[in-house]
Scaffold this motif. Structure first.
Motif, PDB file in Angstrom:
ATOM      1  N   LEU A   1     116.559   3.419  17.131  1.00 40.80           N
ATOM      2  CA  LEU A   1     117.305   2.630  16.150  1.00 40.80           C
ATOM      3  C   LEU A   1     116.510   1.369  15.817  1.00 40.80           C
ATOM      4  N   ALA A   2     116.335   1.099  14.544  1.00 36.20           N
ATOM      5  CA  ALA A   2     115.634  -0.112  14.129  1.00 36.20           C
ATOM      6  C   ALA A   2     116.378  -1.342  14.641  1.00 36.20           C
ATOM      7  N   THR A   3     115.688  -2.199  15.368  1.00 38.84           N
ATOM      8  CA  THR A   3     116.314  -3.390  15.948  1.00 38.84           C
ATOM      9  C   THR A   3     116.113  -4.639  15.097  1.00 38.84           C
ATOM     10  N   TYR A   4     115.228  -4.585  14.126  1.00 37.03           N
ATOM     11  CA  TYR A   4     114.912  -5.755  13.309  1.00 37.03           C
ATOM     12  C   TYR A   4     115.891  -5.935  12.159  1.00 37.03           C
ATOM     13  N   GLY A   5     116.647  -4.871  11.817  1.00 43.83           N
ATOM     14  CA  GLY A   5     117.563  -4.905  10.683  1.00 43.83           C
ATOM     15  C   GLY A   5     117.955  -3.492  10.297  1.00 43.83           C
ATOM     16  N   ASN A   6     118.615  -3.349   9.168  1.00 40.89           N
ATOM     17  CA  ASN A   6     119.117  -2.028   8.758  1.00 40.89           C
ATOM     18  C   ASN A   6     118.364  -1.478   7.550  1.00 40.89           C
ATOM     19  N   TRP A   7     117.068  -1.782   7.474  1.00 39.21           N
ATOM     20  CA  TRP A   7     116.245  -1.311   6.371  1.00 39.21           C
ATOM     21  C   TRP A   7     114.993  -0.613   6.918  1.00 39.21           C
ATOM     22  N   PRO A   8     114.281   0.173   6.093  1.00 37.16           N
ATOM     23  CA  PRO A   8     113.107   0.908   6.562  1.00 37.16           C
ATOM     24  C   PRO A   8     111.958  -0.023   6.961  1.00 37.16           C
TER      25      PRO A   8
ATOM     26  N   PRO B   1     122.950   0.328   3.705  1.00 39.28           N
ATOM     27  CA  PRO B   1     122.796   0.535   2.257  1.00 39.28           C
ATOM     28  C   PRO B   1     121.359   0.884   1.878  1.00 39.28           C
ATOM     29  N   TYR B   2     120.453   0.894   2.875  1.00 40.58           N
ATOM     30  CA  TYR B   2     119.037   1.115   2.599  1.00 40.58           C
ATOM     31  C   TYR B   2     118.540   2.477   3.090  1.00 40.58           C
ATOM     32  N   LEU B   3     119.447   3.409   3.318  1.00 39.54           N
ATOM     33  CA  LEU B   3     119.036   4.733   3.777  1.00 39.54           C
ATOM     34  C   LEU B   3     118.126   5.383   2.729  1.00 39.54           C
ATOM     35  N   HIS B   4     117.037   5.982   3.202  1.00 40.16           N
ATOM     36  CA  HIS B   4     116.097   6.626   2.294  1.00 40.16           C
ATOM     37  C   HIS B   4     115.842   8.086   2.669  1.00 40.16           C
ATOM     38  N   ARG B   5     116.545   8.570   3.698  1.00 39.47           N
ATOM     39  CA  ARG B   5     116.456   9.984   4.067  1.00 39.47           C
ATOM     40  C   ARG B   5     117.766  10.373   4.727  1.00 39.47           C
TER      41      ARG B   5
ATOM     42  N   PRO C   1     121.267   2.636  10.910  1.00 40.64           N
ATOM     43  CA  PRO C   1     122.705   2.905  11.044  1.00 40.64           C
ATOM     44  C   PRO C   1     123.204   3.740   9.865  1.00 40.64           C
ATOM     45  N   GLU C   2     124.189   4.595  10.120  1.00 37.51           N
ATOM     46  CA  GLU C   2     124.678   5.487   9.072  1.00 37.51           C
ATOM     47  C   GLU C   2     125.281   4.737   7.890  1.00 37.51           C
TER      48      GLU C   2
END
Length: 286
Positions: free
Chosen positions: A58-65, A22-26, A18-19
């Motif tokens: 979209l990652a379904t397990y959470g909002n991290w890589p 807090p864990y965006l890495h790209r 998701p935009e």
């Protein structure tokens, strides 16, 4: 009128977040060139390619890589409809799966073979090209949990006899379990400025150990978040006198996709049979 480019590639990221994560890495916005990690390192390979970039499921397990086996399994399932739609569109002559852990790769090959379309991915491509360049290769990877997932990929692709080692530099991706990890984009920016990057220094140490202690003759990378280090690590090893190739997954996957298109090949129908193959074998040997 410009000549039609010979390659029409569909690139799929392994996943997107998701935009507001807090864990965006790209980057998640902007032109495709901005959203493809390390585009500057592979743009010379794309000069003769018409290409589209999909953000992946979209990652379904959470909002991290993604890093764990469970997370890779979930994004793999989400990636397959994307691959199927790209195959059915008729717009492309190859699919390149981005992401070092290549979730859904074998299943994507099964889907794409019905359309006569080759599929390449980062780990698969690096290992095959590394095996052509030297007797044994080592993998520089970023985190313990990802190391063991990648260990499975080495065995899955049949390279456990050619892989000298997986070397861990311990720079995990941003996740709830690692709230205070170093920002990998910051590490890349430091290296680009000529400043000292702790991540790159760790990679140099482990690459030297792979050469001197493990017998590696080629260096590869695991997670795509480490691919940015390829030119820097290659230069450092060259300066030390080590005549050893350093590979990264995006470039290898693009080059292998071009080779398959040029040869008119995708995958064996015996390795990836259709629902109703015209011929079948009574026995499969190991």
């Amino acid at each position: 009128m410009a000549a039609e480019k010979p390659y029409r590639f569909f690139f799929s990221q392994a996943f997107h977040l998701p935009e507001d994560s807090p864990y965006l890495h790209r980057p998640v916005k902007g032109a495709k060139e901005a959203r493809m990690m390390n585009y500057d390192n592979v743009k010379h390979l794309l000069a003769d390619v018409e290409w589209d970039l999909h953000p992946g499921p979209l990652a379904t397990y959470g909002n991290w890589p993604v890093e764990s086996r469970e997370e890779f399994c979930l994004v793999a399932a989400g990636r397959l409809p994307i691959v199927r739609e790209a195959c059915e569109s008729g717009k492309y002559n190859a699919i390149v799966l981005l992401g070092g852990g290549e979730p859904g790769f074998l299943e994507s090959r099964e889907i794409a073979r019905r359309h006569g379309m080759p599929v390449t991915a980062c780990a698969f491509s690096q290992m095959h090209i590394a095996a052509m360049l030297g007797h044994r290769f080592s993998v520089i990877d970023h985190a313990e949990i990802h190391n063991m997932y990648y260990y499975d990929l080495v065995r899955q692709h049949g390279f456990d006899g050619r892989c000298a080692s997986i070397r861990n530099i311990n720079f995990p991706l941003p996740r709830p379990a690692h709230p205070d990890v170093a920002n990998i984009r910051d590490e890349k920016a430091k290296a680009a400025r000529g400043d000292k990057s702790a991540m790159l220094e760790a990679a140099v140490i482990e690459a030297l150990a792979a050469i001197e202690e493990d017998g590696a003759e080629v260096i590869t990378f695991g997670c795509s978040a480490t691919f940015w280090m390829r030119p820097f690590l290659q230069q450092r090893l060259n300066e030390m006198g080590w005549e050893i190739p350093v590979l990264e997954g995006y470039g290898c996957a693009i080059a292998l996709a071009k080779t398959m298109v040029n040869l008119g090949l995708d995958a064996s129908g015996l390795a990836f049979p259709s629902d109703h193959p015209r011929k079948w074998r009574r026995k499969k040997l190991f």
